[in-house]
Design a protein around this motif. Sequence first.
Motif, short mmCIF file in Angstrom:
data_model
loop_
_atom_site.label_atom_id
_atom_site.label_comp_id
_atom_site.label_asym_id
_atom_site.label_seq_id
_atom_site.Cartn_x
_atom_site.Cartn_y
_atom_site.Cartn_z
N LYS A 206 -37.02 -119.36 -72.42
CA LYS A 206 -35.96 -120.20 -72.98
C LYS A 206 -35.18 -119.97 -74.04
N VAL A 207 -36.16 -119.21 -75.03
CA VAL A 207 -35.59 -119.11 -76.43
C VAL A 207 -34.65 -117.66 -76.38
N ASN A 208 -34.57 -117.02 -75.15
CA ASN A 208 -33.65 -115.99 -74.84
C ASN A 208 -32.36 -116.14 -73.85
N TYR A 209 -32.29 -117.46 -73.51
CA TYR A 209 -31.56 -117.75 -72.24
C TYR A 209 -29.98 -117.70 -72.80
N ASN A 210 -29.51 -117.70 -74.05
CA ASN A 210 -28.45 -117.40 -74.46
C ASN A 210 -27.96 -115.81 -74.23
N ASP A 211 -28.96 -115.23 -74.66
CA ASP A 211 -28.79 -113.89 -74.60
C ASP A 211 -28.46 -113.22 -73.03
N TRP A 212 -29.46 -114.00 -72.30
CA TRP A 212 -29.23 -113.62 -70.87
C TRP A 212 -27.63 -114.02 -70.30
N VAL A 213 -27.24 -115.02 -70.74
CA VAL A 213 -25.91 -115.45 -70.29
C VAL A 213 -24.78 -114.72 -70.58
N LYS A 214 -25.00 -114.16 -71.93
CA LYS A 214 -24.02 -113.31 -72.45
C LYS A 214 -24.30 -111.53 -71.76
N GLN A 215 -25.30 -111.38 -71.61
CA GLN A 215 -25.62 -110.00 -71.26
C GLN A 215 -26.01 -109.60 -69.80
N TYR A 216 -26.32 -110.59 -68.90
CA TYR A 216 -26.79 -110.25 -67.48
C TYR A 216 -25.44 -109.24 -66.82
N GLU A 217 -24.45 -109.58 -67.09
CA GLU A 217 -23.38 -109.06 -66.32
C GLU A 217 -23.19 -107.57 -66.54
N THR A 218 -23.70 -107.24 -67.87
CA THR A 218 -23.28 -105.96 -68.51
C THR A 218 -24.73 -104.90 -68.43
N LEU A 219 -25.84 -105.69 -67.87
CA LEU A 219 -27.18 -104.75 -68.01
C LEU A 219 -27.26 -103.63 -67.05
N ALA A 220 -26.28 -103.49 -66.17
CA ALA A 220 -26.18 -102.54 -65.25
C ALA A 220 -24.88 -102.49 -64.73
N GLU A 221 -24.44 -101.35 -64.14
CA GLU A 221 -23.14 -101.18 -63.42
C GLU A 221 -23.43 -102.19 -62.10
N MET A 222 -22.15 -102.61 -61.77
CA MET A 222 -22.25 -103.32 -60.22
C MET A 222 -22.88 -104.69 -60.29
N VAL A 223 -23.23 -105.54 -61.36
CA VAL A 223 -23.71 -106.69 -61.25
C VAL A 223 -22.75 -107.59 -60.82
N VAL A 224 -22.72 -108.53 -60.01
CA VAL A 224 -21.57 -109.50 -59.40
C VAL A 224 -21.38 -110.60 -60.49
N PRO A 225 -20.05 -110.33 -61.24
CA PRO A 225 -19.96 -111.46 -61.93
C PRO A 225 -20.25 -112.94 -61.82
N ARG A 226 -20.75 -113.74 -62.64
CA ARG A 226 -20.92 -115.16 -62.41
C ARG A 226 -21.93 -115.57 -61.37
N SER A 227 -22.85 -114.51 -61.12
CA SER A 227 -23.81 -114.70 -59.88
C SER A 227 -25.19 -115.13 -60.09
N SER A 228 -25.32 -115.41 -61.44
CA SER A 228 -26.48 -116.13 -61.96
C SER A 228 -26.55 -117.45 -62.27
N ASN A 229 -27.65 -118.29 -61.73
CA ASN A 229 -27.81 -119.82 -61.69
C ASN A 229 -29.25 -119.82 -62.17
N VAL A 230 -29.45 -121.00 -63.03
CA VAL A 230 -30.95 -121.60 -63.05
C VAL A 230 -31.34 -122.14 -62.03
N LEU A 231 -32.44 -121.63 -61.18
CA LEU A 231 -32.84 -122.36 -60.11
C LEU A 231 -34.00 -123.35 -60.47
N PHE A 232 -34.61 -122.95 -61.59
CA PHE A 232 -36.09 -123.81 -61.72
C PHE A 232 -36.46 -123.72 -63.16
N GLU A 233 -37.08 -124.47 -63.83
CA GLU A 233 -37.81 -124.17 -65.23
C GLU A 233 -39.11 -124.89 -65.17
N ASP A 234 -39.90 -124.11 -66.05
CA ASP A 234 -41.00 -124.56 -66.52
C ASP A 234 -41.19 -124.67 -67.88
N GLN A 235 -42.17 -125.06 -68.72
CA GLN A 235 -42.10 -125.07 -69.85
C GLN A 235 -41.33 -124.20 -70.86
#
Length: 397
Positions: A206-235
């Motif tokens: 959770k503490v890194n979630y903002n980074d995820w939103v900013k970074q995931y599309e550019t972590l590799a080539e060929m990531v589908v834009p806006r393809s990430s959703n939060v499906l579940f959370e624990d503590q």
Amino acid sequence: QDKDTEMTEFWLISAPGEKTCQQTWEKLHAATTKNNNLSTNSKFNIPDLKVGTLDVLVGLSDELAKLDAFVEGVVKKVAQYMADVLEDSKDKVQENLLANGGGIEKYGLLEQQWQAKSLKLKKSFKNYSSSLDSVPFLFIFKGVNQIDNDLKARASAYNNLKGNLQNLERKNAGSLLTRSLADIVKKEDFVLDSEYLVTLLVIVPKVNYNDWVKQYETLAEMVVPRSSNVLFEDQDSYLCNVTLFRKAVDDFKHKAREYKFLVRDFQYNEEEMKADKEEMNRLSTDKKKQFGPLVRWLKVNFSEAFIAWIHVKALRVFVESVLRYGLPVNFQAMLLQPNKKTMKKLREVLYDLYKHLDSSAAAIIDATMDIPGLNLSQQEYYPYVYYKIDCNLLEFK
């Protein structure tokens, strides 16, 4: 009954008949109840058994001690397993540990009934060799041994079932890093059956979630834009999906790790997930089905084993009394339920009543007034015949 008096200990003692055995009983009863409620007492009736030679009785005495320990062990095992099986309703254990349908205190312990039919005790002790082949011994040993063996088999089967179920339950619990994800995700969270695209599941602290939103599309080539959703959370974490081209997966995993995003190995497989769920339901149903019959078996066999145990105690009192007080057979067996708070006082009263039975006892007592009894070969020694019946059968409190 309050918790304090529940499941307690009894003292089974015997003293020689005075003019009559009734007199012995009255004397004890008066001494322990008059003006001082030291114990609750009752007569403990043992049928007249024919006696052979004293040599035989000495041998029987040893055999009975072994048999006593064995039967007590089985009684405790059955009681303890009852507590294990009843899991969350440990308060129900006591009401299931009944002997002959009554509470343990009541089982003829207090109006002790011999079950002559099962024990063939009218037989004479004369013909017994001092071994477990002796009729009542053999009868008790065989019966209780059978209970012991059956308990092992039943416990093993039930524990297996319980263990498998717990393992499956454990798979579906715990943190997102380790738990099964099958019951969390849905078909629509994935791009399935695509030659080029694949959906990954990623654990994002959770503490890194903002980074995820900013970074995931550019972590590799060929990531589908806006393809990430939060499906579940624990503590601590979110479970997110992300879709990318298959050939970029290794690169993406590697980069994700640097940012503390963990890609979980997961293949969406409906068949497998359905099988898991069915297995869990099957085990759960099986456990429920076995539970009732198992508790009933434990109840019945607890009662059987406990009654056998009390019979062994009675045989021990008989043999020991004849060895101590001699022939002809003339003694009164009595069952005392000591008052917890005044046990020491009760010991002193009993000692005063019976010290005349044994000159050597006087020396022992005077030397160690604190413990009126000496531990000789694991059995406390008193001038009267004494056996403890400890009804605190369970480890937990």
